[in-house]
Design a protein around this motif. Structure first.
Motif, short mmCIF file in Angstrom:
data_model
loop_
_atom_site.label_atom_id
_atom_site.label_comp_id
_atom_site.label_asym_id
_atom_site.label_seq_id
_atom_site.Cartn_x
_atom_site.Cartn_y
_atom_site.Cartn_z
N LEU A 37 0.71 -1.08 0.09
CA LEU A 37 0.05 0.05 -0.16
C LEU A 37 0.75 1.45 0.05
N ILE A 38 2.00 1.10 0.72
CA ILE A 38 2.95 2.35 0.92
C ILE A 38 3.47 2.85 -0.67
N GLN B 156 4.22 5.39 -5.51
CA GLN B 156 4.75 5.24 -6.92
C GLN B 156 3.41 5.35 -8.01
N GLY B 157 2.23 5.14 -7.34
CA GLY B 157 1.17 5.00 -8.15
C GLY B 157 0.92 3.66 -8.63
N ALA B 158 0.06 3.54 -9.54
CA ALA B 158 -0.12 2.28 -10.24
C ALA B 158 1.02 1.61 -10.67
N ARG B 159 0.92 0.09 -10.42
CA ARG B 159 2.37 -0.67 -10.54
C ARG B 159 1.86 -2.05 -10.93
N GLY C 107 -11.13 -3.99 -0.31
CA GLY C 107 -11.48 -2.88 -1.11
C GLY C 107 -10.33 -1.88 -1.13
N LEU C 108 -9.21 -2.10 -0.85
CA LEU C 108 -7.87 -1.24 -0.65
C LEU C 108 -7.21 -0.99 -1.98
N ARG D 265 -6.65 4.96 -0.95
CA ARG D 265 -5.92 6.13 -0.64
C ARG D 265 -6.49 6.83 0.91
N ALA D 266 -7.59 6.62 1.21
CA ALA D 266 -8.09 7.20 2.31
C ALA D 266 -7.33 6.61 3.77
N LEU D 267 -6.97 5.40 3.45
CA LEU D 267 -6.23 4.71 4.47
C LEU D 267 -4.72 5.09 4.67
#
Length: 159
Positions: A41-42, A47-50, A77-78, A100-102
């Motif tokens: 998640l970090i 970096q954005g989509a990977r 759902g993350l 993103r909210a997490l």
């Protein structure tokens, strides 16, 4: 290096790994995460989509492990998964709105993990510690590459 020195180094590193993981588990549990998922998640937040292959490389995990972790994060759902528009064999992973909210809470937990890890240290020289640990990681990476290139000779009498 003699055996006693080797035993002390190996024992300390093992203990650090076990205790750090246990602390991470305890801090991540209230977020509904398991150790290792936070790294993905970090990474996605930074970096954005990977692709899953990029996540495997950056996290140091094997692709099947990443596939399972991403699947669990998607079920929670993350993250969102989608096929690459240029290669149907490749899966792109990105944070969902919920992911993103997490992130701010996750980053706070990640910082708390580092703070608690270093809380009892006699020095506050975190830069020196980061440098030492980076050197250690580099040494282990070098040893890993070196040992992968060397054939293991079986011990006589053992299959």
């Amino acid at each position: 290096m003699n055996f006693e020195e080797a035993a002390a180094i190996n024992s300390a590193i093992r203990t650090i790994g076990i205790r750090h993981r246990a602390l991470a588990d305890a801090l991540l549990a209230p977020l509904g995460l398991h150790t290792g998922q936070e790294v993905l998640l970090i990474e996605l937040g930074a970096q954005g989509a990977r692709t899953q292959s990029q996540l495997a490389l950056s996290s140091g995990c094997e692709p099947p492990t990443i596939t399972g972790s991403v699947r669990k994060l998607e079920t929670a759902g993350l993250v969102l998964r989608r096929p690459s528009p240029t290669d149907g064999r490749v899966t792109i992973v990105e944070l969902s709105a919920q992911g993103r909210a997490l992130l701010p809470r996750l980053q706070a937990v990640w910082q708390q993990l580092a703070d608690e890890t270093m809380a009892a240290m006699s020095t506050s020289n975190s830069h020196g510690l980061v440098e030492t640990l980076s050197d250690l990681a580099s040494s282990l990476n070098h040893a890993d590459r070196k040992s992968a290139a060397v054939a293991v000779t079986p011990i006589p009498g053992n299959p």
